[in-house]
Design an enzyme around this catalytic site. Structure first.
Site, PDB file in Angstrom:
ATOM      1  N   GLY A   1     -12.764 -11.244 -35.946  1.00  0.00           N
ATOM      2  CA  GLY A   1     -13.842 -11.073 -35.133  1.00  0.00           C
ATOM      3  C   GLY A   1     -13.610 -11.897 -33.863  1.00  0.00           C
ATOM      4  O   GLY A   1     -14.105 -11.400 -32.709  1.00  0.00           O
TER       5      GLY A   1
ATOM      6  N   GLY B   1      -4.330  11.238  -3.668  1.00  0.00           N
ATOM      7  CA  GLY B   1      -3.685  12.568  -4.195  1.00  0.00           C
ATOM      8  C   GLY B   1      -2.321  12.400  -4.328  1.00  0.00           C
ATOM      9  O   GLY B   1      -1.507  13.104  -4.742  1.00  0.00           O
TER      10      GLY B   1
ATOM     11  N   HIS C   1      -6.845 -12.418 -35.323  1.00  0.00           N
ATOM     12  CA  HIS C   1      -8.205 -13.467 -34.871  1.00  0.00           C
ATOM     13  C   HIS C   1      -9.116 -12.797 -35.511  1.00  0.00           C
ATOM     14  O   HIS C   1     -10.135 -13.286 -35.516  1.00  0.00           O
ATOM     15  CB  HIS C   1      -8.304 -13.442 -33.572  1.00  0.00           C
ATOM     16  CG  HIS C   1      -7.395 -14.768 -32.888  1.00  0.00           C
ATOM     17  ND1 HIS C   1      -6.107 -14.454 -32.626  1.00  0.00           N
ATOM     18  CD2 HIS C   1      -7.780 -15.780 -32.342  1.00  0.00           C
ATOM     19  CE1 HIS C   1      -5.467 -15.565 -32.001  1.00  0.00           C
ATOM     20  NE2 HIS C   1      -6.511 -16.545 -31.816  1.00  0.00           N
TER      21      HIS C   1
ATOM     22  N   GLU D   1       3.304   0.153 -11.003  1.00  0.00           N
ATOM     23  CA  GLU D   1       4.870  -0.230 -10.621  1.00  0.00           C
ATOM     24  C   GLU D   1       5.828   1.022 -11.227  1.00  0.00           C
ATOM     25  O   GLU D   1       6.823   0.843 -11.366  1.00  0.00           O
ATOM     26  CB  GLU D   1       5.335  -1.351 -10.951  1.00  0.00           C
ATOM     27  CG  GLU D   1       4.536  -2.683 -10.728  1.00  0.00           C
ATOM     28  CD  GLU D   1       5.308  -3.358  -9.371  1.00  0.00           C
ATOM     29  OE1 GLU D   1       5.975  -3.113  -9.126  1.00  0.00           O
ATOM     30  OE2 GLU D   1       3.910  -3.967  -8.847  1.00  0.00           O
TER      31      GLU D   1
ATOM     32  N   PHE E   1      -6.147   2.085  -5.022  1.00  0.00           N
ATOM     33  CA  PHE E   1      -5.856   1.204  -6.062  1.00  0.00           C
ATOM     34  C   PHE E   1      -5.087  -0.042  -5.535  1.00  0.00           C
ATOM     35  O   PHE E   1      -4.353  -0.334  -5.959  1.00  0.00           O
ATOM     36  CB  PHE E   1      -4.950   1.804  -7.069  1.00  0.00           C
ATOM     37  CG  PHE E   1      -5.502   2.777  -7.791  1.00  0.00           C
ATOM     38  CD1 PHE E   1      -6.291   2.548  -8.975  1.00  0.00           C
ATOM     39  CD2 PHE E   1      -4.963   4.184  -7.923  1.00  0.00           C
ATOM     40  CE1 PHE E   1      -6.869   3.558  -9.776  1.00  0.00           C
ATOM     41  CE2 PHE E   1      -5.430   5.102  -8.821  1.00  0.00           C
ATOM     42  CZ  PHE E   1      -6.384   4.906  -9.766  1.00  0.00           C
TER      43      PHE E   1
ATOM     44  N   ASN F   1       5.077   4.453 -17.389  1.00  0.00           N
ATOM     45  CA  ASN F   1       5.940   4.469 -18.401  1.00  0.00           C
ATOM     46  C   ASN F   1       6.565   5.611 -18.564  1.00  0.00           C
ATOM     47  O   ASN F   1       7.877   5.869 -18.996  1.00  0.00           O
ATOM     48  CB  ASN F   1       5.471   3.680 -19.521  1.00  0.00           C
ATOM     49  CG  ASN F   1       5.563   2.121 -19.382  1.00  0.00           C
ATOM     50  OD1 ASN F   1       5.714   1.568 -18.113  1.00  0.00           O
ATOM     51  ND2 ASN F   1       5.334   1.448 -20.503  1.00  0.00           N
TER      52      ASN F   1
ATOM     53  N   CYS G   1       0.740  -1.211  -0.003  1.00  0.00           N
ATOM     54  CA  CYS G   1      -0.097   0.133  -0.056  1.00  0.00           C
ATOM     55  C   CYS G   1       0.911   1.178   0.002  1.00  0.00           C
ATOM     56  O   CYS G   1       1.231   1.883   1.159  1.00  0.00           O
ATOM     57  CB  CYS G   1      -0.869   0.146   0.985  1.00  0.00           C
ATOM     58  SG  CYS G   1      -2.109  -1.432   1.345  1.00  0.00           S
TER      59      CYS G   1
ATOM     60  N   SER H   1      -4.083  -3.525  -4.898  1.00  0.00           N
ATOM     61  CA  SER H   1      -4.592  -4.809  -5.320  1.00  0.00           C
ATOM     62  C   SER H   1      -4.608  -5.742  -4.100  1.00  0.00           C
ATOM     63  O   SER H   1      -3.752  -5.915  -3.316  1.00  0.00           O
ATOM     64  CB  SER H   1      -3.384  -5.351  -6.034  1.00  0.00           C
ATOM     65  OG  SER H   1      -3.101  -4.281  -7.249  1.00  0.00           O
TER      66      SER H   1
HETATM   67  C1  LIG Z   1      -5.132  -1.993 -11.360  1.00  0.00           C
HETATM   68  C2  LIG Z   1      -4.204  -1.131 -10.660  1.00  0.00           C
HETATM   69  C3  LIG Z   1      -3.713  -1.923  -9.548  1.00  0.00           C
HETATM   70  C4  LIG Z   1      -2.776  -1.140  -8.653  1.00  0.00           C
HETATM   71  N1  LIG Z   1      -2.149  -1.726  -7.545  1.00  0.00           N
HETATM   72  C5  LIG Z   1      -1.478  -0.934  -6.720  1.00  0.00           C
HETATM   73  C6  LIG Z   1      -0.939  -1.679  -5.581  1.00  0.00           C
HETATM   74  O1  LIG Z   1      -1.270  -2.658  -5.154  1.00  0.00           O
HETATM   75  N2  LIG Z   1      -0.441  -0.673  -4.620  1.00  0.00           N
HETATM   76  C7  LIG Z   1       0.000   0.248  -4.833  1.00  0.00           C
HETATM   77  O2  LIG Z   1       0.561   1.349  -3.767  1.00  0.00           O
HETATM   78  N3  LIG Z   1      -0.574   1.192  -5.985  1.00  0.00           N
HETATM   79  C8  LIG Z   1      -1.236   0.467  -6.910  1.00  0.00           C
HETATM   80  N4  LIG Z   1      -1.751   0.964  -7.895  1.00  0.00           N
HETATM   81  C9  LIG Z   1      -1.376   2.515  -8.206  1.00  0.00           C
HETATM   82  C10 LIG Z   1      -0.412   2.763  -9.281  1.00  0.00           C
HETATM   83  O3  LIG Z   1       0.856   2.424  -8.873  1.00  0.00           O
HETATM   84  C11 LIG Z   1      -0.550   4.200  -9.713  1.00  0.00           C
HETATM   85  O4  LIG Z   1      -1.907   4.327 -10.468  1.00  0.00           O
HETATM   86  C12 LIG Z   1       0.583   4.702 -10.485  1.00  0.00           C
HETATM   87  O5  LIG Z   1       1.889   4.730  -9.899  1.00  0.00           O
HETATM   88  C13 LIG Z   1       0.242   6.028 -11.405  1.00  0.00           C
HETATM   89  O6  LIG Z   1      -0.145   7.099 -10.266  1.00  0.00           O
HETATM   90  P1  LIG Z   1      -1.493   7.739 -10.605  1.00  0.00           P
HETATM   91  O7  LIG Z   1      -2.610   6.868 -10.888  1.00  0.00           O
HETATM   92  O8  LIG Z   1      -1.956   8.502  -9.366  1.00  0.00           O
HETATM   93  O9  LIG Z   1      -1.234   8.763 -11.603  1.00  0.00           O
HETATM   94  P2  LIG Z   1      -0.485  10.157 -11.696  1.00  0.00           P
HETATM   95  O10 LIG Z   1       0.753  10.086 -10.750  1.00  0.00           O
HETATM   96  O11 LIG Z   1      -1.664  11.246 -11.306  1.00  0.00           O
HETATM   97  O12 LIG Z   1      -0.064  10.497 -13.098  1.00  0.00           O
HETATM   98  C14 LIG Z   1      -0.931  10.890 -14.152  1.00  0.00           C
HETATM   99  C15 LIG Z   1      -0.197  11.101 -15.565  1.00  0.00           C
HETATM  100  O13 LIG Z   1       0.841  12.048 -15.307  1.00  0.00           O
HETATM  101  C16 LIG Z   1       2.152  11.322 -15.754  1.00  0.00           C
HETATM  102  N5  LIG Z   1       3.095  12.036 -14.703  1.00  0.00           N
HETATM  103  C17 LIG Z   1       2.947  12.068 -13.400  1.00  0.00           C
HETATM  104  N6  LIG Z   1       4.118  12.623 -12.960  1.00  0.00           N
HETATM  105  C18 LIG Z   1       5.145  12.777 -14.173  1.00  0.00           C
HETATM  106  C19 LIG Z   1       6.365  13.354 -14.391  1.00  0.00           C
HETATM  107  N7  LIG Z   1       7.053  13.861 -13.463  1.00  0.00           N
HETATM  108  N8  LIG Z   1       6.850  13.607 -15.706  1.00  0.00           N
HETATM  109  C20 LIG Z   1       5.950  12.986 -16.537  1.00  0.00           C
HETATM  110  N9  LIG Z   1       4.751  12.398 -16.291  1.00  0.00           N
HETATM  111  C21 LIG Z   1       4.387  12.389 -15.252  1.00  0.00           C
HETATM  112  C22 LIG Z   1       1.861   9.693 -15.308  1.00  0.00           C
HETATM  113  O14 LIG Z   1       2.902   9.187 -16.201  1.00  0.00           O
HETATM  114  C23 LIG Z   1       0.468   9.752 -15.816  1.00  0.00           C
HETATM  115  O15 LIG Z   1       0.304   9.651 -17.168  1.00  0.00           O
HETATM  116  C24 LIG Z   1      -2.279   0.240  -9.099  1.00  0.00           C
HETATM  117  C25 LIG Z   1      -2.944   1.003  -9.911  1.00  0.00           C
HETATM  118  C26 LIG Z   1      -4.208   0.287 -10.927  1.00  0.00           C
HETATM  119  C27 LIG Z   1      -4.439   1.004 -11.919  1.00  0.00           C
END
Ligand SMILES: Cc1cc2nc3c(=O)[nH]c(=O)nc-3n(C[C@H](O)[C@H](O)[C@H](O)COP(=O)(O)OP(=O)(O)OC[C@H]3O[C@@H](n4cnc5c(N)ncnc54)[C@H](O)[C@@H]3O)c2cc1C
Length: 381
Positions: free
Chosen positions: A339, A128, A337, A362, A155, A365, A123, A157
């Site tokens: 449809g 935010g 594949h 994680e 989020f 990208n 976690c 898992s």
């Molecule tokens: C299905 C799922 C499972 C998950 N499981 C876990 C879990 O088990 N534990 C856990 O802790 N988290 C988990 N996550 C959270 C996940 O790690 C975050 O969603 C991820 O790190 C991105 O954070 P955010 O969603 O707040 O996006 P934001 O940080 O708000 O980013 C929004 C966009 O801005 C871009 N961005 C942000 N900062 C920069 C920068 N400095 N330069 C360029 N681009 C930038 C990002 O790449 C993205 O495209 C999970 C997410 C999903 C969708």
């Protein structure tokens, strides 16, 4: 330089692939519909040593290298990347317990983590703060008995499904040095969960918010040292990124294998569709992408195992490259594949949906590119 897997590594890969083919693949679509994975699966995986893949042998784990572990995730993902990725998160937590836990923490939490009677979630993310994880706001206030945690993790898992949670929370100043890692057990007073998130992919594993409302955690559940939690959380991620990339690779390989077989059977204009050279070229491109991805991923894993100074950058580059290659290949397989690729029964559309999130979690990208560019510019001097 030797690019071949050893006999032992091939045996690990085959064992994971065979287990997945027999015990996971036949149920993957049903588990996705149910939105959960039967808890009985985990002890079966643990019996193969998959509950603590890189937990040291002295601590009762399998003591595998990170490269060996990627083989397990690649092979299991051929059956279902959502299940394999969930196992990766548990393994990240188990390794954190082993690496940073006191003797007491290890004695209490490692044995059930290794048998997977206790499934762990990680976690870090909050509503935010995602990419900027060090800005997290969940607080852990010191009390006479231990800590009281207040905040929301987003989020997660396994939220509401797992038996224990490693929670990164603020015990001190703003920024990364004020963060500690604490183990919160299911049933702790003040621990509750949000509703089930309705997701595009990874639908077999439940994702929920983890809510902490004055949640009491004993002092003995602090992992390692106060203020070192962010470092622990980040150290887990290098390997986590390799595993997620391996999950993309295995699933994309399964999609390609299924597509090669399908194209030999499906006929159009009087011949099997694998006789159209334009389509053969697409297969060739997919094969080249996956071969390149595999070599790059295994090199990054090898660097992490060697403790190479550029290991973090290579893990980031491999995560970016392999997850994007995996998604491109899976999408092409859907197209080939026709449809039928769009129908759930063929299993390809699920892979396209499951793999998409590997570009987001994680570390997104974009963050992988940021780490790569930072290293590149720093090397310029
Ligand atoms: C299905 C799922 C499972 C998950 N499981 C876990 C879990 O088990 N534990 C856990 O802790 N988290 C988990 N996550 C959270 C996940 O790690 C975050 O969603 C991820 O790190 C991105 O954070 P955010 O969603 O707040 O996006 P934001 O940080 O708000 O980013 C929004 C966009 O801005 C871009 N961005 C942000 N900062 C920069 C920068 N400095 N330069 C360029 N681009 C930038 C990002 O790449 C993205 O495209 C999970 C997410 C999903 C969708």
């Amino acid at each position: 330089m030797d690019f071949a897997l050893s006999e032992e590594q091939s045996a690990i890969f085959d064992m994971a692939r065979d287990f997945g083919a027999e015990n996971i693949a036949p149920h993957a679509l049903a588990w996705e519909k149910d939105g959960t994975i039967p808890k009985t699966l985990w002890p079966e995986l643990a019996a193969l040593g998959f509950g603590g893949l890189y937990v040291t042998e002295e601590s009762g784990g399998s003591g595998l290298s990170r490269l060996d572990a990627t083989l397990v995730f690649e092979a299991l993902s051929m059956a279902c990347p959502s299940v394999a990725a969930f196992l990766s998160i548990h393994n990240m937590c188990a390794a954190m317990l082993d690496k940073f836990g006191s003797d007491d923490v290890k004695a209490r939490f490692l044995p059930p983590a290794l048998t997977m009677e206790t499934v762990f979630s990680y976690c870090l993310t909050e509503p935010g703060s995602g990419s900027d994880a060090a800005a997290l706001k969940t607080r852990a206030e010191r009390t006479n008995e231990g800590y009281r945690l207040t905040g929301t993790k987003a989020f997660i898992s396994g939220g509401g499904y797992s038996d224990a949670y490693i929670v990164m929370a603020r015990t001190g100043e703003d920024g990364p040095r004020g963060i500690s890692s604490l183990i919160v057990e299911d049933g702790a007073p003040g621990l509750s969960f949000g509703g089930l998130e309705d997701k595009m992919g990874w639908r077999a594993q439940p994702t929920r918010q983890v809510q902490l409302d004055d949640c009491a955690v004993p002092a003995a559940n602090l992992l390692g040292e106060e203020g070192a939690g962010f470092r622990y959380a980040m150290m887990g991620l290098d390997g986590g990124r390799l595993n997620i990339a391996a999950c993309s690779l295995g699933a994309a390989q399964a999609a390609l294998d299924a597509t090669v077989a399908y194209m030999g059977e499906r006929r159009a204009f009087g011949k099997p569709i694998d006789q159209f050279q334009a389509l053969q070229f697409r297969l060739a491109d997919a094969e080249i992408e996956l071969q390149a991805a595999r070599v790059f991923l295994r090199q990054a894993a090898w660097k992490l195992d060697q403790g190479a100074p550029d290991a973090t950058t290579h893990c980031a580059m491999a995560k970016k490259f392999v997850t994007e290659a995996g998604s491109r290949v899976a999408d092409q397989c859907l197209q080939l594949h026709g449809g039928y690729g769009y129908l759930a029964d063929y299993g390809i559309e699920k892979l396209v949906r499951d793999l998409r999130v590997h570009q987001i979690l994680e570390g997104t990208n974009e963050i992988m590119r940021l780490l790569t560019a930072r290293a590149l510019l720093a090397a310029r001097g």
